[in-house]
Motif scaffolding. Sequence first.
Motif, mmCIF file in Angstrom:
data_model
loop_
_atom_site.group_PDB
_atom_site.id
_atom_site.type_symbol
_atom_site.label_atom_id
_atom_site.label_comp_id
_atom_site.label_asym_id
_atom_site.label_seq_id
_atom_site.Cartn_x
_atom_site.Cartn_y
_atom_site.Cartn_z
ATOM 1 N N GLN A 90 -64.028 22.547 -8.140
ATOM 2 C CA GLN A 90 -63.564 24.010 -7.936
ATOM 3 C C GLN A 90 -62.983 24.567 -6.706
ATOM 4 N N LEU A 91 -63.407 23.925 -5.522
ATOM 5 C CA LEU A 91 -62.996 24.264 -4.158
ATOM 6 C C LEU A 91 -61.700 23.798 -3.947
ATOM 7 N N SER A 92 -61.279 22.719 -4.541
ATOM 8 C CA SER A 92 -59.815 22.517 -4.788
ATOM 9 C C SER A 92 -59.112 23.239 -5.597
ATOM 10 N N ARG A 176 -54.866 34.353 -15.917
ATOM 11 C CA ARG A 176 -54.017 35.446 -15.271
ATOM 12 C C ARG A 176 -54.565 35.179 -13.772
ATOM 13 N N TYR A 177 -53.363 35.243 -12.848
ATOM 14 C CA TYR A 177 -53.587 34.636 -11.556
ATOM 15 C C TYR A 177 -54.608 35.717 -10.603
ATOM 16 N N GLY A 178 -54.655 36.854 -10.603
ATOM 17 C CA GLY A 178 -55.177 37.885 -9.789
ATOM 18 C C GLY A 178 -56.562 37.835 -10.241
ATOM 19 N N VAL A 179 -56.807 38.191 -11.428
ATOM 20 C CA VAL A 179 -58.247 38.284 -11.832
ATOM 21 C C VAL A 179 -58.971 36.948 -11.724
ATOM 22 N N TYR A 180 -58.340 35.937 -12.069
ATOM 23 C CA TYR A 180 -58.947 34.627 -11.684
ATOM 24 C C TYR A 180 -59.183 34.072 -10.403
ATOM 25 N N LEU A 187 -67.361 34.227 -5.321
ATOM 26 C CA LEU A 187 -68.513 33.322 -5.442
ATOM 27 C C LEU A 187 -68.908 32.691 -4.069
ATOM 28 N N THR A 188 -69.956 32.360 -3.766
ATOM 29 C CA THR A 188 -70.282 31.738 -2.320
ATOM 30 C C THR A 188 -70.091 30.334 -2.525
ATOM 31 N N LYS A 189 -69.819 29.773 -1.100
ATOM 32 C CA LYS A 189 -69.492 28.394 -1.294
ATOM 33 C C LYS A 189 -70.616 27.346 -2.100
ATOM 34 N N GLU A 190 -71.793 27.878 -1.974
ATOM 35 C CA GLU A 190 -72.702 27.210 -2.631
ATOM 36 C C GLU A 190 -72.775 27.295 -4.214
ATOM 37 N N GLU A 191 -72.276 28.777 -4.459
ATOM 38 C CA GLU A 191 -71.995 28.755 -5.937
ATOM 39 C C GLU A 191 -70.737 28.030 -6.583
ATOM 40 N N LEU A 192 -69.804 27.749 -5.727
ATOM 41 C CA LEU A 192 -68.701 27.112 -5.974
ATOM 42 C C LEU A 192 -68.639 25.772 -6.334
ATOM 43 N N GLN A 194 -71.635 24.515 -7.455
ATOM 44 C CA GLN A 194 -72.073 23.994 -8.621
ATOM 45 C C GLN A 194 -71.287 23.980 -9.629
ATOM 46 N N ILE A 195 -70.159 24.704 -9.611
ATOM 47 C CA ILE A 195 -69.230 24.904 -10.757
ATOM 48 C C ILE A 195 -68.704 23.401 -11.223
ATOM 49 N N LYS A 196 -69.002 23.331 -12.583
ATOM 50 C CA LYS A 196 -68.390 22.069 -13.249
ATOM 51 C C LYS A 196 -67.099 22.120 -13.835
ATOM 52 N N GLY A 197 -66.473 23.255 -14.363
ATOM 53 C CA GLY A 197 -65.363 23.352 -15.026
ATOM 54 C C GLY A 197 -64.598 24.657 -14.762
ATOM 55 N N SER A 198 -63.358 24.499 -14.709
ATOM 56 C CA SER A 198 -62.459 25.575 -14.202
ATOM 57 C C SER A 198 -62.769 26.920 -14.779
ATOM 58 N N SER A 199 -63.028 27.032 -16.033
ATOM 59 C CA SER A 199 -63.467 28.285 -16.999
ATOM 60 C C SER A 199 -64.665 28.999 -16.487
ATOM 61 N N GLU A 200 -65.695 28.182 -15.615
ATOM 62 C CA GLU A 200 -66.803 28.787 -15.502
ATOM 63 C C GLU A 200 -66.735 30.012 -14.572
ATOM 64 N N PRO A 201 -66.039 30.097 -13.346
ATOM 65 C CA PRO A 201 -65.696 31.326 -12.811
ATOM 66 C C PRO A 201 -65.485 32.493 -13.573
ATOM 67 N N ALA A 202 -64.714 32.198 -14.629
ATOM 68 C CA ALA A 202 -63.932 33.187 -15.411
ATOM 69 C C ALA A 202 -64.922 33.888 -16.344
ATOM 70 N N VAL A 203 -65.639 33.053 -16.730
ATOM 71 C CA VAL A 203 -66.838 33.272 -17.751
ATOM 72 C C VAL A 203 -67.950 34.113 -16.834
ATOM 73 N N LYS A 204 -68.314 33.569 -15.882
ATOM 74 C CA LYS A 204 -69.251 34.456 -15.028
ATOM 75 C C LYS A 204 -68.817 35.930 -14.504
ATOM 76 N N ALA A 205 -67.350 35.764 -14.331
ATOM 77 C CA ALA A 205 -66.611 37.207 -14.094
ATOM 78 C C ALA A 205 -66.451 37.937 -15.197
ATOM 79 N N GLY A 206 -66.629 37.647 -16.583
ATOM 80 C CA GLY A 206 -66.586 38.472 -17.623
ATOM 81 C C GLY A 206 -65.261 38.352 -18.192
ATOM 82 N N MET A 207 -64.419 37.381 -17.716
ATOM 83 C CA MET A 207 -62.901 37.387 -18.144
ATOM 84 C C MET A 207 -63.064 37.234 -19.690
ATOM 85 N N HIS A 208 -61.888 37.854 -20.343
ATOM 86 C CA HIS A 208 -61.692 37.485 -21.700
ATOM 87 C C HIS A 208 -60.998 36.001 -22.002
#
Length: 239
Positions: A90-92, A176-180, A187-192, A194-208
């Motif tokens: 996810q940091l990549s 969508r670029y901006g919202v993603y 997210l903090t570096k520590e939270e990032l 822990q991310i396993k899949g690209s969609s996880e930050p989107a789900v956490k942020a409530g993206m559709h």
Amino acid sequence: MNYAVILSGGVGNRLKGIDVPKQYFKVKGRTILSYSVEVIEKSACVDAYVIAAAKEWQEEIINEMYRKVKKGETERKKFLGFALPGENRQLSVLNGLRVLKDCAKENDIILIQDAVRPLTSDNLICACIKAAEKAEGAMPVLKMADTVYYSADGCKIDSLLERDKILAGQAPEAFRYGVYLRANEILTKEELLQIKGSSEPAVKAGMHMALVDGEEGNFKITTAADLRRFEQLAGAREI
């Protein structure tokens, strides 16, 4: 505009028996990465892309592209450059998103693809992008064919899960670029880490997030068995 970030920074710790990161292992004289890049390059649905890759591999990637151009194949006109890999996947992704800051606009679509999914079809790429255009993101999924159980300790079965509600996610995923970008940057570096899949930050942020039918042939090369499977497929047909 539709952009892609191809993730090629992994070291392949789970694939034993080869002495290079798996994306740089050669099949039929080409790196696995090159197959994934070619699909993105040829797709009418992707306008430009960056590759997240370590500095020590960037020259080889460019040289492989150049050799193919010398052989009369299509020049890599969509390639914008490199992003550096992060400490995890996810940091990549975030590094790739930031490289695109000067060109990508708020509602442009960003496709996140693994370097080691060489058999992703153009149909799937286009389906993900089109679905993301109608939502805020999209991911391909496969329904579970087997009975699925939950085990808290890995030693005993605690419960039976509802198979019809369990989905296996694939890449590429589109957003969508901006919202993603913002979903990742909050997210903090520590939270990032822990991310396993690209969609996880989107789900956490409530993206559709829209769901797209995945493809059985769109497997990720993770194990030696996966590599043998791809070698057999590449040898049996022109890829």
